[in-house]
Design an enzyme around this catalytic site. Structure first.
Site, PDB file in Angstrom:
ATOM      1  N   SER A  39     -14.760  10.510 -65.562  1.00 42.84           N
ATOM      2  CA  SER A  39     -14.776   9.238 -64.997  1.00 42.84           C
ATOM      3  C   SER A  39     -15.931   8.873 -63.831  1.00 42.84           C
ATOM      4  CB  SER A  39     -13.548   8.899 -65.054  1.00 42.84           C
ATOM      5  OG  SER A  39     -12.866   9.554 -63.850  1.00 42.84           O
ATOM      6  N   ASP A 329     -10.455   3.575 -56.166  1.00 49.13           N
ATOM      7  CA  ASP A 329      -8.757   3.176 -56.818  1.00 49.13           C
ATOM      8  C   ASP A 329      -8.390   4.727 -56.555  1.00 49.13           C
ATOM      9  OD1 ASP A 329     -10.491   4.889 -58.611  1.00 49.13           O
ATOM     10  OD2 ASP A 329      -9.834   3.796 -59.915  1.00 49.13           O
ATOM     11  N   HIS A 332     -11.252   7.615 -57.593  1.00 46.80           N
ATOM     12  CA  HIS A 332     -12.788   7.354 -57.656  1.00 46.80           C
ATOM     13  C   HIS A 332     -13.303   6.559 -56.535  1.00 46.80           C
ATOM     14  CE1 HIS A 332     -10.759   7.310 -61.883  1.00 46.80           C
ATOM     15  NE2 HIS A 332     -11.840   7.797 -62.212  1.00 46.80           N
TER      16      HIS A 332
END
Length: 364
Positions: A39, A329, A332
């Site tokens: 991600s 978040d 990340h």
């Protein structure tokens, strides 16, 4: 005075690099960028996975991205893959699954992204997210792109094209986060040293497979100080970093560096830049004001303690000062942190990139 000067100097360097890259923008520095990973560099592949729980195609993700819409990036704006593409004078490599569904057929000659949120080096790492594209599957997808290039260009030109392209690999964090996740039974099954050794060995096999399909220039990111991300800090009442997770992240990186040295001796025609993600992000956390950050513990988007008890979802609150935060978040980095990261390692000294930096890799 010293901190202010450092911040000014870093901004000045950013302008120099942006200006030099703009001058070179008419001629991309590499023919293509192929992206493998999780991600941290997913630019929308998971949008096409119906069952995946690891998605970012909803607010408040993308609040600072052009158009201010969520794109599948786990960020308030651009991520590491975007800034690397900018540095080499190319558009961001689009998601493989979007290209695959393109009715015009074929794949962009300037690169493809196979990265998928939740992916790991191990095939089973993504199980807690229900659906993802593990590294083995990403490499399988690349083999399809490889065959497509051979058909379009011919074998010789395709191999030449790939040999000058960058193959960026950003993976391993989910394997470690899964191991140290509260309630995980992995530590009962496998001692941590054996686990990180197996990670490096499995990745080596993947890199060799990528070599079979034309990869010659690798940008390999080590894992960051994952114990300092908001999700790990939230597990400690003190809000401090999970030092055990950091220790084994560092041990994995040590094994990764040794593995890459050994792989280079096996594959004489490969070159690589190992990027010390741990060291770079640790410098953000330890010396935040040098980079313009004021918040290193809490996420910008989320709910609860450190905004890390509930992920960044539409009902979450998010900070107005995104550029002040290291983390967007639970896991990340913000767009600001991603930009500083690429600027630091692209032209970086051996403190941050070994045996050569990314710019030197391009010229190799």
């Amino acid at each position: 005075m010293g901190t202010a000067f450092c911040l000014w100097f870093l901004c000045f360097l950013d302008l120099v690099f942006i200006f030099s890259d703009t001058l070179a923008g008419a001629q991309p520095q590499v023919p293509a960028v192929y992206v493998f990973g999780d991600s941290l560099v997913d630019v929308g592949n998971n949008n096409h996975l119906k069952l995946s729980l690891a998605k970012a195609d909803f607010p408040h993700n993308g609040v600072d991205y052009p158009g201010k819409k969520p794109t599948g990036r786990f960020s308030n704006g651009k991520n590491i893959a975007d800034f690397l593409a900018e540095k080499v004078g190319l558009q961001t490599s689009p998601p493989y699954l979007a290209s695959k569904s393109n009715k015009s057929g074929g794949f962009p000659i300037t690169g493809v992204s196979f990265a998928s949120g939740g992916a790991g080096i191990f095939n089973g790492t993504d199980e807690r997210y229900r659906q993802s594209i593990p590294l083995t599957k990403q490499i399988e997808y690349h083999s399809i792109v490889y065959e497509n290039l051979v058909q379009e260009l011919g074998s010789g030109p395709a191999l030449d094209h790939l040999s000058r392209s960058l193959f960026t690999v950003v993976i391993g964090s989910n394997d470690l986060l899964g191991y140290f996740k509260s309630g995980s039974d992995l530590p009962k099954k496998t001692p941590p040293q054996q686990y990180v050794d197996s990670m490096a060995l499995t990745l080596k096999q993947g890199l060799k497979r990528m070599h079979d399909f034309g990869a010659r220039k690798y940008v390999i990111l080590g894992v960051g100080s994952i114990g300092c991300c908001p999700s790990q800090r939230n597990q400690n009442k003190s809000g401090e970093c999970n030092e055990e997770a950091n220790y084994w992240s560092s041990k994995y990186n040590d094994g990764l560096k040794l593995m890459l040295q050994a792989l280079k001796s096996e594959l004489k025609d490969m070159d690589y830049s190992y990027v010390d993600t741990y060291n770079v992000f640790d410098s953000f956390v330890q010396r935040p004001t040098t980079y313009g950050f004021t918040e290193v513990k809490a996420a910008c988007c989320g709910l609860g303690n450190l905004r890390a008890e509930v992920p960044c979802i539409p009902v979450s609150s998010y900070c107005s000062n995104r550029s002040d935060h290291v983390f967007w978040d639970l896991y990340h980095p913000t767009e600001a942190a991603a930009r500083f990261f690429i600027n630091t390692v692209f032209n970086g000294s051996q403190q941050f990139a070994i045996p050569i930096n990314v710019r030197q890799l391009i010229a190799a």
